[in-house]
Design a protein around this motif. Sequence first.
Motif, PDB file in Angstrom:
ATOM      1  N   TRP A 128     -25.104 -28.319 -11.305  1.00 27.77           N
ATOM      2  CA  TRP A 128     -24.507 -29.347 -10.458  1.00 27.77           C
ATOM      3  C   TRP A 128     -23.836 -28.764  -9.220  1.00 27.77           C
ATOM      4  CZ3 TRP A 128     -26.030 -34.010 -10.323  1.00 27.77           C
ATOM      5  CH2 TRP A 128     -26.513 -34.635 -11.472  1.00 27.77           C
ATOM      6  N   SER A 129     -23.374 -27.518  -9.295  1.00 28.32           N
ATOM      7  CA  SER A 129     -22.888 -26.860  -8.084  1.00 28.32           C
ATOM      8  C   SER A 129     -24.022 -26.714  -7.083  1.00 28.32           C
ATOM      9  CB  SER A 129     -22.303 -25.475  -8.422  1.00 28.32           C
ATOM     10  OG  SER A 129     -21.135 -25.591  -9.184  1.00 28.32           O
ATOM     11  N   PHE A 130     -25.189 -26.370  -7.572  1.00 31.11           N
ATOM     12  CA  PHE A 130     -26.371 -26.255  -6.729  1.00 31.11           C
ATOM     13  C   PHE A 130     -26.762 -27.606  -6.143  1.00 31.11           C
ATOM     14  CE2 PHE A 130     -31.162 -26.146  -6.690  1.00 31.11           C
ATOM     15  CZ  PHE A 130     -31.264 -25.465  -5.476  1.00 31.11           C
ATOM     16  N   MET A 131     -26.686 -28.667  -6.965  1.00 32.38           N
ATOM     17  CA  MET A 131     -27.004 -30.004  -6.462  1.00 32.38           C
ATOM     18  C   MET A 131     -26.034 -30.412  -5.356  1.00 32.38           C
ATOM     19  SD  MET A 131     -29.689 -31.237  -7.993  1.00 32.38           S
ATOM     20  CE  MET A 131     -30.329 -29.570  -7.885  1.00 32.38           C
ATOM     21  N   ALA A 132     -24.740 -30.126  -5.557  1.00 26.00           N
ATOM     22  CA  ALA A 132     -23.748 -30.470  -4.535  1.00 26.00           C
ATOM     23  C   ALA A 132     -23.938 -29.657  -3.268  1.00 26.00           C
ATOM     24  CB  ALA A 132     -22.334 -30.258  -5.082  1.00 26.00           C
ATOM     25  N   ASP A 133     -24.706 -28.567  -3.371  1.00 22.61           N
ATOM     26  CA  ASP A 133     -24.976 -27.706  -2.230  1.00 22.61           C
ATOM     27  C   ASP A 133     -26.116 -28.228  -1.367  1.00 22.61           C
ATOM     28  OD1 ASP A 133     -23.987 -25.524  -0.926  1.00 22.61           O
ATOM     29  OD2 ASP A 133     -25.303 -24.086  -1.906  1.00 22.61           O
ATOM     30  N   ILE A 134     -27.014 -29.016  -1.946  1.00 21.63           N
ATOM     31  CA  ILE A 134     -28.195 -29.455  -1.183  1.00 21.63           C
ATOM     32  C   ILE A 134     -28.195 -30.949  -0.851  1.00 21.63           C
ATOM     33  CG2 ILE A 134     -29.594 -27.580  -2.144  1.00 21.63           C
ATOM     34  CD1 ILE A 134     -30.991 -29.654  -3.914  1.00 21.63           C
ATOM     35  N   PHE A 135     -27.242 -31.697  -1.404  1.00 19.76           N
ATOM     36  CA  PHE A 135     -27.127 -33.116  -1.078  1.00 19.76           C
ATOM     37  C   PHE A 135     -25.780 -33.385  -0.416  1.00 19.76           C
ATOM     38  CE2 PHE A 135     -30.268 -33.184  -4.462  1.00 19.76           C
ATOM     39  CZ  PHE A 135     -31.200 -34.086  -4.001  1.00 19.76           C
ATOM     40  N   ASP A 136     -25.757 -34.296   0.546  1.00 17.25           N
ATOM     41  CA  ASP A 136     -24.480 -34.700   1.125  1.00 17.25           C
ATOM     42  C   ASP A 136     -23.879 -35.832   0.303  1.00 17.25           C
ATOM     43  OD1 ASP A 136     -25.889 -36.966   1.807  1.00 17.25           O
ATOM     44  OD2 ASP A 136     -25.954 -36.540   3.955  1.00 17.25           O
ATOM     45  N   SER A 137     -22.709 -36.319   0.716  1.00 18.37           N
ATOM     46  CA  SER A 137     -21.986 -37.310  -0.081  1.00 18.37           C
ATOM     47  C   SER A 137     -22.771 -38.608  -0.254  1.00 18.37           C
ATOM     48  CB  SER A 137     -20.626 -37.600   0.565  1.00 18.37           C
ATOM     49  OG  SER A 137     -19.957 -38.620  -0.108  1.00 18.37           O
ATOM     50  N   ALA A 138     -23.326 -39.108   0.852  1.00 16.22           N
ATOM     51  CA  ALA A 138     -24.083 -40.364   0.769  1.00 16.22           C
ATOM     52  C   ALA A 138     -25.312 -40.200  -0.107  1.00 16.22           C
ATOM     53  CB  ALA A 138     -24.476 -40.821   2.171  1.00 16.22           C
ATOM     54  N   GLY A 139     -26.006 -39.088   0.066  1.00 16.60           N
ATOM     55  CA  GLY A 139     -27.178 -38.838  -0.764  1.00 16.60           C
ATOM     56  C   GLY A 139     -26.815 -38.667  -2.221  1.00 16.60           C
ATOM     57  N   ALA A 140     -25.676 -38.020  -2.483  1.00 12.51           N
ATOM     58  CA  ALA A 140     -25.251 -37.809  -3.863  1.00 12.51           C
ATOM     59  C   ALA A 140     -24.998 -39.128  -4.574  1.00 12.51           C
ATOM     60  CB  ALA A 140     -23.988 -36.948  -3.887  1.00 12.51           C
ATOM     61  N   ARG A 141     -24.308 -40.049  -3.893  1.00 14.00           N
ATOM     62  CA  ARG A 141     -24.034 -41.349  -4.532  1.00 14.00           C
ATOM     63  C   ARG A 141     -25.316 -42.123  -4.781  1.00 14.00           C
ATOM     64  NH1 ARG A 141     -21.089 -44.652  -1.181  1.00 14.00           N
ATOM     65  NH2 ARG A 141     -20.996 -43.201   0.568  1.00 14.00           N
ATOM     66  N   LYS A 142     -26.325 -41.869  -3.976  1.00 13.30           N
ATOM     67  CA  LYS A 142     -27.587 -42.589  -4.127  1.00 13.30           C
ATOM     68  C   LYS A 142     -28.473 -41.985  -5.215  1.00 13.30           C
ATOM     69  CE  LYS A 142     -30.435 -42.664  -0.574  1.00 13.30           C
ATOM     70  NZ  LYS A 142     -31.032 -43.074   0.717  1.00 13.30           N
ATOM     71  N   VAL A 143     -28.490 -40.642  -5.335  1.00  9.05           N
ATOM     72  CA  VAL A 143     -29.472 -40.023  -6.228  1.00  9.05           C
ATOM     73  C   VAL A 143     -28.876 -39.291  -7.422  1.00  9.05           C
ATOM     74  CG1 VAL A 143     -31.062 -39.734  -4.293  1.00  9.05           C
ATOM     75  CG2 VAL A 143     -29.604 -37.814  -4.957  1.00  9.05           C
ATOM     76  N   PHE A 144     -27.575 -39.007  -7.443  1.00  8.98           N
ATOM     77  CA  PHE A 144     -27.043 -38.219  -8.550  1.00  8.98           C
ATOM     78  C   PHE A 144     -27.164 -38.939  -9.888  1.00  8.98           C
ATOM     79  CE2 PHE A 144     -24.125 -34.617  -6.881  1.00  8.98           C
ATOM     80  CZ  PHE A 144     -25.175 -34.127  -6.137  1.00  8.98           C
ATOM     81  N   SER A 145     -26.992 -40.243  -9.902  1.00  6.66           N
ATOM     82  CA  SER A 145     -27.153 -40.955 -11.170  1.00  6.66           C
ATOM     83  C   SER A 145     -28.600 -40.892 -11.648  1.00  6.66           C
ATOM     84  CB  SER A 145     -26.700 -42.412 -11.038  1.00  6.66           C
ATOM     85  OG  SER A 145     -27.494 -43.105 -10.093  1.00  6.66           O
ATOM     86  N   LEU A 146     -29.552 -40.853 -10.688  1.00  4.29           N
ATOM     87  CA  LEU A 146     -30.965 -40.756 -11.064  1.00  4.29           C
ATOM     88  C   LEU A 146     -31.312 -39.341 -11.514  1.00  4.29           C
ATOM     89  CD1 LEU A 146     -32.512 -42.914  -8.192  1.00  4.29           C
ATOM     90  CD2 LEU A 146     -31.795 -43.622 -10.481  1.00  4.29           C
ATOM     91  N   ILE A 147     -30.732 -38.328 -10.859  1.00  3.32           N
ATOM     92  CA  ILE A 147     -30.921 -36.954 -11.328  1.00  3.32           C
ATOM     93  C   ILE A 147     -30.308 -36.795 -12.716  1.00  3.32           C
ATOM     94  CG2 ILE A 147     -30.304 -34.534 -10.908  1.00  3.32           C
ATOM     95  CD1 ILE A 147     -30.392 -35.166  -7.906  1.00  3.32           C
ATOM     96  N   ALA A 148     -29.107 -37.356 -12.893  1.00  2.00           N
ATOM     97  CA  ALA A 148     -28.468 -37.317 -14.209  1.00  2.00           C
ATOM     98  C   ALA A 148     -29.315 -38.045 -15.249  1.00  2.00           C
ATOM     99  CB  ALA A 148     -27.076 -37.945 -14.137  1.00  2.00           C
ATOM    100  N   LEU A 149     -30.044 -39.063 -14.812  1.00  2.00           N
ATOM    101  CA  LEU A 149     -30.933 -39.778 -15.723  1.00  2.00           C
ATOM    102  C   LEU A 149     -32.040 -38.853 -16.224  1.00  2.00           C
ATOM    103  CD1 LEU A 149     -31.731 -42.444 -17.071  1.00  2.00           C
ATOM    104  CD2 LEU A 149     -33.051 -42.994 -15.025  1.00  2.00           C
ATOM    105  N   GLY A 150     -32.544 -37.975 -15.329  1.00  2.00           N
ATOM    106  CA  GLY A 150     -33.513 -36.980 -15.780  1.00  2.00           C
ATOM    107  C   GLY A 150     -32.927 -36.098 -16.862  1.00  2.00           C
ATOM    108  N   GLY A 151     -31.661 -35.680 -16.657  1.00  2.00           N
ATOM    109  CA  GLY A 151     -30.998 -34.900 -17.685  1.00  2.00           C
ATOM    110  C   GLY A 151     -30.782 -35.681 -18.961  1.00  2.00           C
TER     111      GLY A 151
END
Length: 425
Positions: A128-151
Amino acid sequence: MNSPRPTATGQAHAPVLSAVAFFFVMAGYYIIRPVRDQLGGAVGAQALPLFYAAVLLVMLLLTPLFGILVARFPRKQLLSWSYCFFALCLLAFVPAFVAQDRIGARSLGMAFYVFGSVFNLFVVSLFWSFMADIFDSAGARKVFSLIALGGMAGAVAGPVITKLLVTAIGVAPLLVVSAASLLVALALLLSLSGSQQRGAGADQPLGGSIWAGIKELWSRPFLRYMAILMLLGDGIGTLAYALMADYTKAHIADKVARTAFYNDIDLYTNVIGAVLQLTVTRWLMMRHGAGWGLVVPALVNLVLLLGLALVGTGQIALFGYAVPMLAVTMVGSRAFAYGMTKPAQDALYTRVPRETRYKGKNFVETAVWRFGDVLVTSGVNLFGMLGVTLSGMASVGVGISALAAWIARRAGRAPDLAPDAPAKP
């Protein structure tokens, strides 16, 4: 020095690769999680403070080592060395599990519990440190729940794989399957890292002090809130886990049956977590901000613990089945932690500097977390010696949940967070 980080919001392949990689990370962990938990269930809650104290000691020793790696090596090397190290350790444990009955659940449990906990915290935190490194805040709110869904899909697949294989091949070979899953995740992350080079210094060593993670805990209000929230939230989860360890010790004697029982707990937890990520979590973060993704789970824990305080070890009717309230509390609190709290936390970390995202975040999610484990399990044993009932412990948990909700609201409004960009449709 903090250089601008790349943003991947405009590249469709980045969220997909990230979700698939997280699937294999979590599948690898959840294949061995029931293996770890059955060892805890074999010795009961009284041994858990010793297990957690050993984990905390290892975390404190690893913190400066991790600081050195982050300061001196690019993220590709950091990912490669970390994931390969844990895969090799899994293979090294195979002979020990073949001889589990001869070694003993307590001795093997101490070693593997430490490893399994360090494995989970470092591998997932680094992801998740790596994810926070490649996505900005707006992108994170849009896709982090979907990435977490993969997990979460991986967390569902892991227990299913374990359930299918454990009776056929036994416990030890599951470690090989877990190692293979982790290496597949590493290959995907390295591919993703190579394709995300926009922004100067994105894949350069961070530099700075090896103790920065500890120092920032005192200098950054946001990190302090996250540390307190980690302790409070962990208190609820660890309380349920410790009580469940006593339950399984008293009622389930066979190691395969214990593994299957904990496997079912994980399966139900992750199915509910996946539903949350598909429905409520992404909507809540997009509409109201990531901060509310921390508040809602604390309120849910408050309700669950109220029920546990009233029902105790009794059963409740759920979908036509009699289910122990303790199991409902454990599944519910974990499901919201994984399905809502975690994506919200990691979305907030996109709004802090890179050094905080790696060093500070790692310290909070490893050493602080395990300090909470030691504190809570020791408290549970103390309450037990003083004659405090399960309902009494749950009542204490109600107060902790109320405090956690207040801290969570403050964390989402911390003054040192960068301004939050509006999410794009």
